[in-house]
Design an enzyme around this catalytic site. Sequence first.
Site, mmCIF file in Angstrom:
data_model
loop_
_atom_site.group_PDB
_atom_site.id
_atom_site.type_symbol
_atom_site.label_atom_id
_atom_site.label_comp_id
_atom_site.label_asym_id
_atom_site.label_seq_id
_atom_site.Cartn_x
_atom_site.Cartn_y
_atom_site.Cartn_z
ATOM 1 N N PHE A 116 0.862 -1.153 0.099
ATOM 2 C CA PHE A 116 0.024 -0.034 -0.114
ATOM 3 C C PHE A 116 0.976 1.306 -0.111
ATOM 4 O O PHE A 116 2.126 1.238 0.414
ATOM 5 C CB PHE A 116 -0.745 0.048 1.273
ATOM 6 C CG PHE A 116 -2.409 -0.173 1.032
ATOM 7 C CD1 PHE A 116 -2.829 -1.406 0.513
ATOM 8 C CD2 PHE A 116 -3.290 0.936 0.996
ATOM 9 C CE1 PHE A 116 -4.202 -1.675 0.562
ATOM 10 C CE2 PHE A 116 -4.531 0.784 0.775
ATOM 11 C CZ PHE A 116 -5.185 -0.506 0.333
ATOM 12 N N GLN A 238 -8.032 14.449 3.333
ATOM 13 C CA GLN A 238 -7.484 13.515 2.180
ATOM 14 C C GLN A 238 -8.273 13.279 0.857
ATOM 15 O O GLN A 238 -9.485 13.086 0.952
ATOM 16 C CB GLN A 238 -7.361 12.017 2.892
ATOM 17 C CG GLN A 238 -6.608 11.303 1.904
ATOM 18 C CD GLN A 238 -5.977 10.010 2.509
ATOM 19 O OE1 GLN A 238 -6.482 9.101 2.874
ATOM 20 N NE2 GLN A 238 -4.807 10.109 2.693
ATOM 21 N N LEU A 250 -14.776 4.855 -4.910
ATOM 22 C CA LEU A 250 -13.386 4.744 -4.749
ATOM 23 C C LEU A 250 -12.958 3.132 -5.462
ATOM 24 O O LEU A 250 -13.472 2.153 -5.592
ATOM 25 C CB LEU A 250 -13.161 4.414 -3.330
ATOM 26 C CG LEU A 250 -11.635 4.393 -2.775
ATOM 27 C CD1 LEU A 250 -11.148 5.868 -2.911
ATOM 28 C CD2 LEU A 250 -11.608 3.734 -1.450
ATOM 29 N N GLU A 253 -6.379 1.623 -3.395
ATOM 30 C CA GLU A 253 -5.068 1.829 -3.464
ATOM 31 C C GLU A 253 -4.572 0.234 -3.601
ATOM 32 O O GLU A 253 -3.284 0.209 -4.091
ATOM 33 C CB GLU A 253 -4.460 2.441 -2.226
ATOM 34 C CG GLU A 253 -3.021 3.066 -2.502
ATOM 35 C CD GLU A 253 -2.558 4.023 -1.258
ATOM 36 O OE1 GLU A 253 -3.311 5.032 -1.222
ATOM 37 O OE2 GLU A 253 -1.976 3.425 -0.351
ATOM 38 N N ARG A 284 -0.804 9.172 -0.601
ATOM 39 C CA ARG A 284 -1.967 9.915 -1.217
ATOM 40 C C ARG A 284 -2.019 11.360 -1.430
ATOM 41 O O ARG A 284 -2.404 11.854 -2.478
ATOM 42 C CB ARG A 284 -3.279 9.637 -0.556
ATOM 43 C CG ARG A 284 -3.342 8.008 -0.406
ATOM 44 C CD ARG A 284 -4.798 7.691 0.258
ATOM 45 N NE ARG A 284 -4.788 6.247 0.410
ATOM 46 C CZ ARG A 284 -5.631 5.634 0.962
ATOM 47 N NH1 ARG A 284 -6.510 6.122 1.894
ATOM 48 N NH2 ARG A 284 -5.676 4.317 0.913
ATOM 49 N N ARG A 393 -2.831 11.032 5.964
ATOM 50 C CA ARG A 393 -2.925 9.517 6.473
ATOM 51 C C ARG A 393 -2.530 8.391 5.507
ATOM 52 O O ARG A 393 -2.805 8.524 4.295
ATOM 53 C CB ARG A 393 -4.459 9.275 6.780
ATOM 54 C CG ARG A 393 -4.752 7.800 7.227
ATOM 55 C CD ARG A 393 -5.973 7.642 7.591
ATOM 56 N NE ARG A 393 -7.149 7.421 6.414
ATOM 57 C CZ ARG A 393 -7.397 6.475 5.631
ATOM 58 N NH1 ARG A 393 -6.619 5.319 5.793
ATOM 59 N NH2 ARG A 393 -8.236 6.580 4.744
HETATM 60 C C1 LIG Z 1 -15.105 3.608 0.131
HETATM 61 C C2 LIG Z 1 -14.102 3.661 1.232
HETATM 62 C C3 LIG Z 1 -12.870 2.739 1.227
HETATM 63 C C4 LIG Z 1 -12.041 2.768 2.451
HETATM 64 N N1 LIG Z 1 -11.066 1.783 2.561
HETATM 65 C C5 LIG Z 1 -10.377 1.755 3.586
HETATM 66 C C6 LIG Z 1 -9.299 0.715 3.636
HETATM 67 O O1 LIG Z 1 -9.130 -0.285 3.042
HETATM 68 N N2 LIG Z 1 -8.255 1.008 4.943
HETATM 69 C C7 LIG Z 1 -8.446 1.819 5.702
HETATM 70 O O2 LIG Z 1 -7.768 1.708 6.583
HETATM 71 N N3 LIG Z 1 -9.198 2.689 5.585
HETATM 72 C C8 LIG Z 1 -10.287 2.926 4.550
HETATM 73 N N4 LIG Z 1 -11.186 3.792 4.383
HETATM 74 C C9 LIG Z 1 -11.597 4.720 5.652
HETATM 75 C C10 LIG Z 1 -12.256 3.896 6.637
HETATM 76 O O3 LIG Z 1 -13.038 3.058 6.224
HETATM 77 C C11 LIG Z 1 -13.004 4.938 7.543
HETATM 78 O O4 LIG Z 1 -12.150 6.240 8.152
HETATM 79 C C12 LIG Z 1 -13.480 4.509 8.702
HETATM 80 O O5 LIG Z 1 -14.400 3.311 8.342
HETATM 81 C C13 LIG Z 1 -14.433 5.411 9.574
HETATM 82 O O6 LIG Z 1 -15.162 4.639 10.550
HETATM 83 P P1 LIG Z 1 -15.842 5.103 11.616
HETATM 84 O O7 LIG Z 1 -16.315 4.008 12.861
HETATM 85 O O8 LIG Z 1 -14.952 6.396 12.375
HETATM 86 O O9 LIG Z 1 -17.022 5.857 10.861
HETATM 87 P P2 LIG Z 1 -18.128 5.050 10.314
HETATM 88 O O10 LIG Z 1 -17.945 3.685 9.988
HETATM 89 O O11 LIG Z 1 -18.197 6.101 8.980
HETATM 90 O O12 LIG Z 1 -19.527 5.111 11.042
HETATM 91 C C14 LIG Z 1 -20.213 6.320 11.486
HETATM 92 C C15 LIG Z 1 -21.417 5.966 12.283
HETATM 93 O O13 LIG Z 1 -21.915 7.013 13.021
HETATM 94 C C16 LIG Z 1 -23.368 6.938 13.048
HETATM 95 N N5 LIG Z 1 -23.602 8.320 12.943
HETATM 96 C C17 LIG Z 1 -23.184 9.572 12.461
HETATM 97 N N6 LIG Z 1 -23.702 10.493 12.968
HETATM 98 C C18 LIG Z 1 -24.739 10.356 13.578
HETATM 99 C C19 LIG Z 1 -25.545 10.963 14.324
HETATM 100 N N7 LIG Z 1 -25.755 12.286 14.384
HETATM 101 N N8 LIG Z 1 -26.435 10.284 15.261
HETATM 102 C C20 LIG Z 1 -26.252 8.833 15.444
HETATM 103 N N9 LIG Z 1 -25.323 8.174 14.525
HETATM 104 C C21 LIG Z 1 -24.489 8.903 13.869
HETATM 105 C C22 LIG Z 1 -23.644 6.337 11.589
HETATM 106 O O14 LIG Z 1 -24.898 5.927 11.662
HETATM 107 C C23 LIG Z 1 -22.496 5.241 11.633
HETATM 108 O O15 LIG Z 1 -22.842 4.107 12.351
HETATM 109 C C24 LIG Z 1 -12.202 3.804 3.395
HETATM 110 C C25 LIG Z 1 -13.344 4.653 3.473
HETATM 111 C C26 LIG Z 1 -14.111 4.492 2.405
HETATM 112 C C27 LIG Z 1 -15.215 5.783 2.268
#
Ligand SMILES: Cc1cc2nc3c(=O)[nH]c(=O)nc-3n(C[C@H](O)[C@H](O)[C@H](O)COP(=O)(O)OP(=O)(O)OC[C@H]3O[C@@H](n4cnc5c(N)ncnc54)[C@H](O)[C@@H]3O)c2cc1C
Length: 583
Positions: A116, A238, A250, A253, A284, A393
């Site tokens: 990566f 990012q 997406l 990578e 990135r 990142r």
């Molecule tokens: C397409 C894609 C591919 C990716 N691939 C990778 C990868 O291969 N490797 C890597 O390291 N990272 C990757 N990332 C980045 C990584 O996936 C995210 O940064 C990470 O999953 C975020 O996780 P989180 O638990 O912080 O939030 P999320 O998984 O976004 O969850 C947010 C949660 O908060 C809740 N929420 C939000 N606002 C409220 C509210 N007001 N009230 C109640 N609930 C709320 C939502 O319902 C959800 O459950 C990728 C991101 C994307 C978009």
Amino acid sequence: MTLSHDIVIVGAGGAGLMAALYASEGGADVAVVSKLHPLRSHTGAAQGGIGAALGNEEEDHWLWHAFDTTKGSDYLGDQDAIEQMCKDAPRTIIELEHYGVAFSRTREGKIAQRRFGGHTRNFGEAPVRRACYAADRTGHMILHTLYEQCVKNKVTFYDEYQVLDLITAEDGEAVAGCVAYEILTGEVHTFEASITCFATGGYGRAFKTTSNAHAGTGDGFALALRAGLPLEDMEFIQFHPTGLYRLGILITEGARGEGGILRNSEGERFMERYAPTVKDLAPRDMVSQCIYKEIREGRGVNGKDHVVLDMTGVGSDVLEHKLPEISTFSRVYLGIDPVKQPIPVAPTCHYAMGGIPTNADGQVVKSSSRDDKVEGFYAVGECACVSVHGANRLGTNSLLDLVVFGRRTGMAMAKQIRQEGNARLPLGDKPEARTREMLDSILSRPVDAGEKAVVVRTDLQETMMKNVSVYRTDDTLQDALGDLQSLRERAAHVTCDDKGKRFNTDLMDAVEVQFMVDYAEAITVSARNRTESRGAHLREDYSERNDDEWLKHTLFWSDQKGGVEIGYKDVVITQFQPKERKY
Ligand SMILES: Cc1cc2nc3c(=O)[nH]c(=O)nc-3n(C[C@H](O)[C@H](O)[C@H](O)COP(=O)(O)OP(=O)(O)OC[C@H]3O[C@@H](n4cnc5c(N)ncnc54)[C@H](O)[C@@H]3O)c2cc1C
């Protein structure tokens, strides 16, 4: 209705569920409140991998990982937290494996690993295989496993409850709970808790082109600001180099990790010129900036504002087995078979490096002193800033951040309950008043008395994309701030067609656009204030990194009426002194 739990975690992505799992293992009564069903959280869309120096495919060490992460962060990441993350990574991955995550395997049956961007062997010598993966569905596997484990541990889930306010106590020194809107019924509920923890994810949806899901509206950032708390390093956003052209969807990578090559209109592998050692596997920030440079210099493919990702040399077997999802995306959305034809790609808004400032146990801190904690308030995942990602990142380090700091946060919260008990702070008079007022003012406004949320949101996304994306100058940032001033006014007067109580997504759109203006201002003001270029923050009018003046974190506060304040926090440097970044 008032609902009461020891710990209320807002957000059910990887960060929230990991924290919930370890807090429940620690004996606490845990509730998870989420505006989506947990399995719809954006973590489920994560594709390419999760970083850990397991050394399953070739020699690797956590210290090499820590060095790469620090260098990737353009030396803005806090090195004590980075060490914590990289050291904890291998055992956390093994724990995930034991909980049931179905990683892809090597021939000997070990967890498979791939290359990566920015991950190298021996402090920058050559790319290393460090990303553990489950084909290109890594996040999906992790999210499902964590959800199953939380259900098994009897975590209480409030699905499709959207949190709209934080309840502070003791003059803003503490948090006593939060207020949520139950989307199914339109009821407003108060959650009282000894500990409230935000895990609300990122804000990609504030930009026109993004890889993020529709729910990535960054509510948590705005709620923290509204509670009088600062946001850290919001200028660092990012842009992932390979979004499907125009759509932003997406292409991981991992595609370049498996041998994909970026080419310009002349068919040239242009990254060789910019990063001779790691080429297409540069970090990135660099790759996105290089793509735009190629386009600006007239080497966009077919005269358009994109380059191509050439996977034709990778082979159908690898595409089918290791990258099935992205192959399907390319076929379905662009009608392009990556086995035979290169894929048109351009940078897409992907990840928030900044967020709610915390320490390595997830406790929110509210000033430049790391000891200045907000009682009863934790944050973890993309909405938080520990800071391990600094100004940029590395790929695979977000999933890692979620699970390492989710685990630590869960354990720290359970420990606090065990040691200090589960007394609740007083909720104060009418804790729901502010929320009810906000909802009533939108619902009672006649349909023709203002604009629809979608109109205001689209304008906000356009100005952010045009003025605050990969290349920035004082002029573009001032333009964005001018736009945001009027957008704030417009967002405050949006109307909704649906006046009902059941599943009123129209109403939530109206609320979210108000949130968006709050943190879009944090991003733009912080970006205008930082007169240097570092990592993903590229100022054409200040093109050099300036460690003398700017080797420090930004803190941003706002009163949501145009009154803003900027502060700073030291960067923790342990063993890697800042150097020029070359790849
Ligand atoms: C397409 C894609 C591919 C990716 N691939 C990778 C990868 O291969 N490797 C890597 O390291 N990272 C990757 N990332 C980045 C990584 O996936 C995210 O940064 C990470 O999953 C975020 O996780 P989180 O638990 O912080 O939030 P999320 O998984 O976004 O969850 C947010 C949660 O908060 C809740 N929420 C939000 N606002 C409220 C509210 N007001 N009230 C109640 N609930 C709320 C939502 O319902 C959800 O459950 C990728 C991101 C994307 C978009």
